[in-house]
Design an enzyme around this catalytic site. Structure first.
Site, mmCIF file in Angstrom:
data_model
loop_
_atom_site.group_PDB
_atom_site.id
_atom_site.type_symbol
_atom_site.label_atom_id
_atom_site.label_comp_id
_atom_site.label_asym_id
_atom_site.label_seq_id
_atom_site.Cartn_x
_atom_site.Cartn_y
_atom_site.Cartn_z
ATOM 1 C CG HIS A 102 -24.414 -1.704 -36.895
ATOM 2 N ND1 HIS A 102 -25.379 -1.297 -35.990
ATOM 3 C CD2 HIS A 102 -23.792 -0.557 -37.320
ATOM 4 C CE1 HIS A 102 -25.338 0.021 -35.869
ATOM 5 N NE2 HIS A 102 -24.393 0.492 -36.668
ATOM 6 C CG HIS A 139 -23.556 -6.230 -31.110
ATOM 7 N ND1 HIS A 139 -24.801 -6.675 -30.718
ATOM 8 C CD2 HIS A 139 -23.791 -5.218 -31.971
ATOM 9 C CE1 HIS A 139 -25.744 -5.959 -31.319
ATOM 10 N NE2 HIS A 139 -25.156 -5.059 -32.070
#
Length: 261
Positions: free
Chosen positions: A161, A210
């Protein structure tokens, strides 16, 4: 005061105005080269530190700071912030970025910017392929320190992303800023592109999917890739302009003015 400044610009010699435009253009190119080189260098450093396991303490501290100490499944802040972050993170999904890329490609083809359209495809497709290869090569597990607030199915390093939003928004921002009529518009466009990129990456850390170094690496590599593609497009445009100028000079046609910065 504004009218006085405008009058002075009108009275300025044409050569002086061209010199200022040239310097601004050169500054933009230099900034893009610095972002490209700096992004690659920073990515290499982060990659090395992650491979040696020296970022674990930093990653853990950031993730834990964003969670309720009594419940690691509960992010800090009100419920509406969590909902907003879930929405913001979708701005970096393959579906959203792919749709934006297709729409931008169609527009560039309509206005006959074929070189920019081609490099847009290379930028998007190349960025996705590079991110997939890196994820496969590193195979870094997702954080297990806190609960994931959205579903994930791939490896962690680098953040797809963060990297792909940098590729998408910075590439589009650079292309749009290149045709903007004034510097304030260019600044607004680039600031918006950078803001969207940062927002998407920050949402991945907040949602616990993440490690922070995944996002930092994604930002660095994505920015470097986007600026490299923009430099190629700019170089191609300038080459075609010079070729047209030489052809026009050979036919006795006066060359056009300098390209916009």
């Amino acid at each position: 005061m504004a009218s006085i400044g405008a009058r002075l610009r009108e009275l300025a010699p044409a050569g002086h105005r061209r010199w200022r435009e040239f310097n601004w253009s050169q500054f933009v190119v230099l900034a893009a080269v610095c972002v490209c080189a700096g992004g690659l260098f920073a990515f290499a450093r982060i990659m090395d530190e992650v491979a040696e396991g020296e970022t674990h303490g930093f990653d853990q501290a950031i993730l834990l700071a964003l969670r309720n100490p009594a419940d690691r499944a509960d992010p800090i802040g009100p419920l509406w912030l969590e909902i907003m972050m879930r929405d913001y993170t979708s701005l970096g999904s393959h579906a959203v970025l792919g749709l934006m890329g297709v729409l931008a490609f169609g527009y560039l083809m309509l206005v006959r910017k074929h070189l920019s359209a081609g490099m847009l495809v290379v930028s998007f497709a190349g960025g996705m392929a590079l991110n997939s290869l890196l994820k496969f090569g590193f195979a870094r597990p997702r954080p297990d320190l806190v609960a994931h607030l959205v579903e994930v199915h791939t490896a962690s390093f680098p953040s797809g992303h963060a990297m792909l939003s940098a590729v998408c928004y910075l590439t589009l921002g650079a292309l749009l800023a290149g045709v903007a009529p004034a510097r304030r518009y260019k600044t607004y466009i680039l600031a918006t592109a950078i803001g969207l990129t940062l927002l998407v990456g920050a949402s991945r850390i907040y949602l616990g999917v993440h490690w922070p170094t995944d996002v930092l690496a994604g930002w660095c590599l994505g920015a470097a890739w986007a600026m490299a593609c923009w430099l190629v497009v700019r170089g191609g445009v300038l080459w075609m302009q010079r070729r047209a100028d030489r052809a026009g000079a050979g036919q006795g046609v006066p060359p056009p003015g300098p390209p916009p910065g």
